[in-house]
Write a protein that holds these residues in place. Sequence first.
Motif, PDB file in Angstrom:
ATOM      1  N   TRP A 142       0.832  -1.205   0.000  1.00  0.00           N
ATOM      2  CA  TRP A 142       0.000   0.000   0.000  1.00  0.00           C
ATOM      3  C   TRP A 142       0.871   1.260   0.000  1.00  0.00           C
ATOM      4  O   TRP A 142       0.581   2.226  -0.705  1.00  0.00           O
ATOM      5  CB  TRP A 142      -0.928  -0.005   1.205  1.00  0.00           C
ATOM      6  CG  TRP A 142      -1.997  -1.053   1.137  1.00  0.00           C
ATOM      7  CD1 TRP A 142      -2.440  -1.715   0.014  1.00  0.00           C
ATOM      8  CD2 TRP A 142      -2.745  -1.569   2.236  1.00  0.00           C
ATOM      9  NE1 TRP A 142      -3.417  -2.614   0.326  1.00  0.00           N
ATOM     10  CE2 TRP A 142      -3.644  -2.552   1.689  1.00  0.00           C
ATOM     11  CE3 TRP A 142      -2.788  -1.318   3.591  1.00  0.00           C
ATOM     12  CZ2 TRP A 142      -4.532  -3.247   2.481  1.00  0.00           C
ATOM     13  CZ3 TRP A 142      -3.698  -2.012   4.375  1.00  0.00           C
ATOM     14  CH2 TRP A 142      -4.547  -2.980   3.826  1.00  0.00           C
ATOM     15  N   GLU A 143       1.932   1.244   0.803  1.00  0.00           N
ATOM     16  CA  GLU A 143       2.823   2.403   0.840  1.00  0.00           C
ATOM     17  C   GLU A 143       3.504   2.615  -0.515  1.00  0.00           C
ATOM     18  O   GLU A 143       3.603   3.737  -1.002  1.00  0.00           O
ATOM     19  CB  GLU A 143       3.872   2.209   1.935  1.00  0.00           C
ATOM     20  CG  GLU A 143       3.302   2.295   3.347  1.00  0.00           C
ATOM     21  CD  GLU A 143       4.349   2.032   4.407  1.00  0.00           C
ATOM     22  OE1 GLU A 143       5.484   1.677   4.007  1.00  0.00           O
ATOM     23  OE2 GLU A 143       4.041   2.164   5.613  1.00  0.00           O
ATOM     24  N   GLN A 144       3.978   1.480  -1.126  1.00  0.00           N
ATOM     25  CA  GLN A 144       4.583   1.608  -2.450  1.00  0.00           C
ATOM     26  C   GLN A 144       3.581   2.126  -3.461  1.00  0.00           C
ATOM     27  O   GLN A 144       3.892   2.987  -4.298  1.00  0.00           O
ATOM     28  CB  GLN A 144       5.135   0.248  -2.897  1.00  0.00           C
ATOM     29  CG  GLN A 144       6.353  -0.222  -2.106  1.00  0.00           C
ATOM     30  CD  GLN A 144       6.831  -1.586  -2.550  1.00  0.00           C
ATOM     31  OE1 GLN A 144       6.201  -2.201  -3.421  1.00  0.00           O
ATOM     32  NE2 GLN A 144       7.927  -2.043  -1.963  1.00  0.00           N
ATOM     33  N   HIS A 145       2.346   1.617  -3.387  1.00  0.00           N
ATOM     34  CA  HIS A 145       1.305   2.085  -4.301  1.00  0.00           C
ATOM     35  C   HIS A 145       1.010   3.562  -4.076  1.00  0.00           C
ATOM     36  O   HIS A 145       0.860   4.337  -5.053  1.00  0.00           O
ATOM     37  CB  HIS A 145       0.047   1.241  -4.106  1.00  0.00           C
ATOM     38  CG  HIS A 145      -1.066   1.580  -5.045  1.00  0.00           C
ATOM     39  ND1 HIS A 145      -0.981   1.355  -6.418  1.00  0.00           N
ATOM     40  CD2 HIS A 145      -2.291   2.133  -4.822  1.00  0.00           C
ATOM     41  CE1 HIS A 145      -2.096   1.765  -6.993  1.00  0.00           C
ATOM     42  NE2 HIS A 145      -2.911   2.239  -6.038  1.00  0.00           N
ATOM     43  N   HIS A 171       3.087   5.752  -2.768  1.00  0.00           N
ATOM     44  CA  HIS A 171       4.246   6.502  -3.235  1.00  0.00           C
ATOM     45  C   HIS A 171       4.241   6.612  -4.753  1.00  0.00           C
ATOM     46  O   HIS A 171       4.532   7.683  -5.326  1.00  0.00           O
ATOM     47  CB  HIS A 171       5.512   5.799  -2.755  1.00  0.00           C
ATOM     48  CG  HIS A 171       6.785   6.524  -3.110  1.00  0.00           C
ATOM     49  ND1 HIS A 171       7.106   7.771  -2.598  1.00  0.00           N
ATOM     50  CD2 HIS A 171       7.801   6.181  -3.948  1.00  0.00           C
ATOM     51  CE1 HIS A 171       8.256   8.164  -3.095  1.00  0.00           C
ATOM     52  NE2 HIS A 171       8.715   7.207  -3.919  1.00  0.00           N
ATOM     53  N   THR A 172       3.875   5.491  -5.425  1.00  0.00           N
ATOM     54  CA  THR A 172       3.798   5.517  -6.891  1.00  0.00           C
ATOM     55  C   THR A 172       2.733   6.499  -7.354  1.00  0.00           C
ATOM     56  O   THR A 172       2.940   7.276  -8.298  1.00  0.00           O
ATOM     57  CB  THR A 172       3.494   4.114  -7.419  1.00  0.00           C
ATOM     58  OG1 THR A 172       4.469   3.195  -6.923  1.00  0.00           O
ATOM     59  CG2 THR A 172       3.516   4.074  -8.942  1.00  0.00           C
ATOM     60  N   GLN A 173       1.568   6.457  -6.682  1.00  0.00           N
ATOM     61  CA  GLN A 173       0.517   7.398  -7.031  1.00  0.00           C
ATOM     62  C   GLN A 173       0.944   8.837  -6.788  1.00  0.00           C
ATOM     63  O   GLN A 173       0.633   9.741  -7.577  1.00  0.00           O
ATOM     64  CB  GLN A 173      -0.751   7.080  -6.232  1.00  0.00           C
ATOM     65  CG  GLN A 173      -1.465   5.823  -6.698  1.00  0.00           C
ATOM     66  CD  GLN A 173      -2.741   5.572  -5.923  1.00  0.00           C
ATOM     67  OE1 GLN A 173      -3.007   6.280  -4.947  1.00  0.00           O
ATOM     68  NE2 GLN A 173      -3.514   4.591  -6.372  1.00  0.00           N
ATOM     69  N   ALA A 174       1.671   9.042  -5.652  1.00  0.00           N
ATOM     70  CA  ALA A 174       2.153  10.394  -5.379  1.00  0.00           C
ATOM     71  C   ALA A 174       3.134  10.854  -6.448  1.00  0.00           C
ATOM     72  O   ALA A 174       3.079  12.004  -6.918  1.00  0.00           O
ATOM     73  CB  ALA A 174       2.805  10.434  -4.003  1.00  0.00           C
TER      74      ALA A 174
END
Length: 277
Positions: free
Chosen positions: A194-197, A199-202
């Motif tokens: 979720w954090e990677q997702h 961060h990717t979205q950010a």
Amino acid sequence: MGRGKVQLKRIENKINRQVTFSKRRNGLLKKAHEISVLCDAEVAVVVFSPKGKLYEYATDSSMDKILERYERYSYAEKALISAESESEGNWCHEYRKLKAKIETIQKCHKHLMGEDLDSLNLKELQQLEQQLESSLKHIRSRKSHLMMESISELQKKERSLQEENKALQKELVERQKAASRQQQQQQQQQQVQWEQHAHTQAQAHAQAQAQTQAQAQTSSSSSSFMMRDHQQARVPQQNICYPPATMGGESSSVAAPGQGQIRIGGLPPWMLSHLNA
């Protein structure tokens, strides 16, 4: 008055015969008991009534032992008397001996089963009662021993089952711990994903904003450039022309009448705007 001499012959009167039998039988058994006590002798008395009822008396060594002893002595005497008929006599004696033993065993079995007790006197009934009590003691002791063994076996089984139950509980706790650890790892992995997702979205959102800003800047620069061109289009153009050189090598500039622009060597208008500025 003196007692008259009794003739030894069969008493014809049935009642008198029965009374005489009872008295003489009791006297005989009493005398046998007295001689056994006074002389420490082994005595065995067997009496059958006219009706076939058995009356017997034996010392503490029991009737069977006395009869066996009697048979051994009688057999020894017969062996000494007749050596030729030894084998035949042995077989006959063995037969009688075994037959007597079988009858005695059957009789004892009936007595132990509570049958045919009419022929027993008080002392014999007491001995039978003692024998039964002794047998009951042995039976109860054996029963208690077997019950204790069964109880000990059940206790061993109970302990083994408790140990198995503890082992299963321990294994269950370990499995629950492993499942909880695995669930925590999965939650951590999901959280990392979720954090990677996020961060990717950010990053994508930042890139989109950067692209939007770049497009906005590009559009603003292009709009400013177009406005500047539009303003330059309103200003009169000045064309600067360089006439061909004269013969003397001198140059002259001639402005065409009615034109506000100076054209220099054929430059485009947007470069002229930068020069005028």
